[in-house]
Enzyme design. Sequence first.
Site, PDB file in Angstrom:
ATOM      1  N   ASP A  91       0.828  -1.204   0.100  1.00  0.00           N
ATOM      2  CA  ASP A  91      -0.157  -0.001  -0.059  1.00  0.00           C
ATOM      3  C   ASP A  91       0.914   1.266  -0.062  1.00  0.00           C
ATOM      4  OD1 ASP A  91      -2.674   1.476   0.552  1.00  0.00           O
ATOM      5  OD2 ASP A  91      -1.639   2.038   2.343  1.00  0.00           O
ATOM      6  N   GLU A 104       0.622  -0.806  -5.665  1.00  0.00           N
ATOM      7  CA  GLU A 104      -0.344  -0.248  -5.735  1.00  0.00           C
ATOM      8  C   GLU A 104       0.207   1.381  -5.740  1.00  0.00           C
ATOM      9  OE1 GLU A 104      -3.613   2.926  -3.729  1.00  0.00           O
ATOM     10  OE2 GLU A 104      -1.586   2.304  -3.291  1.00  0.00           O
TER      11      GLU A 104
END
Length: 650
Positions: free
Chosen positions: A296, A338
């Site tokens: 993330d 991501e």
Amino acid sequence: MPQISKNTSDAASLTYGRLYPRLQTRFDKYCLEAPADWAQFSDQLAAHFAQLFGSLVQVYGDQYDFYYHLETLLETLAESWIERSASLKELDRVHQVKLQWFQSNRMVGGVCYVDLFAQDLKGLRSRIDYFNELGINYLHLMPLFRSPAGENDGGYAISSYREVDPRIGSMAELKALAEELRRNNISLVLDFVFNHTSDEHEWAQKARAGDATCQNFYYMFPDRLQPDAYEQTLREIFPDEHAGTFTWFPEFKRWVWTTFHSYQWDLNYANPEVFIAMTREMLSLANAGVEVLRLDAVAFIWKQLGTSCENLPQAHLLIQAFNACARIAAPALLFKSEAIVHPDEVARYIRPDECQISYNPLLMALLWESLATRSVRLLTASMRERFAISEDCTWVNYVRCHDDIGWTFSDEDAGRLGINGYDHRRFLNDFYTGRFPGSFARGLPFQENPKTGDCRISGTCASLAGLEQALMENNPKEIDLANQRIRLIHAVIMTIGGIPLIYLGDELATLNNYSFREDVHKMDDSRWVHRPEFDWTNAANRSKKDTPTAEVFQSMKEIITLRKQNETFSGHETEIIDTGNEAVFGFVRVNSNTRVLILANFSEKEQPVSANLLRLYGLGYQFTDLLTANSFAPVDFKMAAYQFLCLQAK
């Protein structure tokens, strides 16, 4: 992998020769008790030590105690390997033999929140038959660890990486779920939120109390001198919540770096103890049975004064070091990046020694752009330029996810087509919020700036594709067109190179749920409009005819079956073609035995296709549509509204 200089390689060899005997002595009991297992670990360490050393020495090599931390890290890797179960070590062996297992055409992904999909982990286990029915074998569960009550960024404010949210279960239940999924050939995917922790994490709590060691785990300043210096070159991520990038905490008189939300404290990776601590957390997840970790906010993990603190070289080096740690202590583990940033930056994280898998936000955004414009010019040009990645990596292709839609296309790509990027984003925002005359979409703006008109888009796939409006108007023709749009874009992600990922609920044509406005903790975040509870009552209608739910579900299953039955859809190698019609997107998939030509009409009007196009790219004169088994003769023809063709030469 990047080339390591001779000096670094020599230093790595010398360091390994000095540290390995110390490591072996430290674990001499285990060496005697499990010699074969220790030998396996030693082989993995020897194979990847140079890469680990080469990455870390560039980040931390100028620190006086670098070698102390390096030895501590090696001990951490050994301890994690010893704790790893026999069944996971067998999975390591299988994946090391079949390195590109994740590129198989049989891979189809699903993503959901545990509590919204099935209430808890036990409930999720009871729904594995549903995954099997749909064909899911890559299951991404949204953040499920302990996080603050109330606002927690949808679970992305982690209070403990070792504790599941007690409302949905326990770590023991998570491990049991992972084992059950493996027995059903389903790989478990979780998020690794490694840029920040919540302010309730043990480290943060100790930092609040004045613990100097834990304060050094974060970026904390007693006055505005350093924050002001940093903020000269930083952008604000969520300006509506707090101005700037830092939050003042009067109870312990510190400014804390909070890139996203005031309750999410950025970790200080300039401190090697942070890297080691997060490696422990990463490997604990791998040992719980996680096969893929979505990294993330990868772009933000390194801070450097005078820069944007995004996508810096040290961020890549740290990911390479994490990757080397995984290869040594949990070889089955893969990383998924991501990075919702400029397409050029997205591509830099996709490498065998960084992230083997990556979300493809550009494809997602441009599928919706093409539906709005009825033109595939930007989609075709961008995919031609940016779809190709390392043959050892792959994309995760999706049409919706838990997050908003950001129009991440390159202004340079748009400019070459005579499209003004700023104006085009304004149009897309108006179209997908229903403000543009004639729009079929019913989305909501997210983080809208009334001064600039900038925003992103929230909404379920079905509502954005026109089904919500069509049902409200009770218009059978528009209902059919909306269903065809849903089918079309999912057919593209199922057949273009990479792992297709379904946001679970989209297969049932789930509409926007506006009840989030009644929840004080969610009412200011429009993304909750597309995060409703999974409607199992509606799911029970998936076999009934003449309903949007059944039509979308059955068409989705047909496309998934097509994918799984044709090895042509393995890997990610894809040739994007010019179809000669700006409403028709085309690409070619090839393997050693077969060649398939894909054509997708992004318009509600019939579109002509030249017979010569089939000959040039399909390399034949007689074709069969693999979806319908219909034959195509070598003549010009017209594609129906939103038609999808999967043509193979006879």
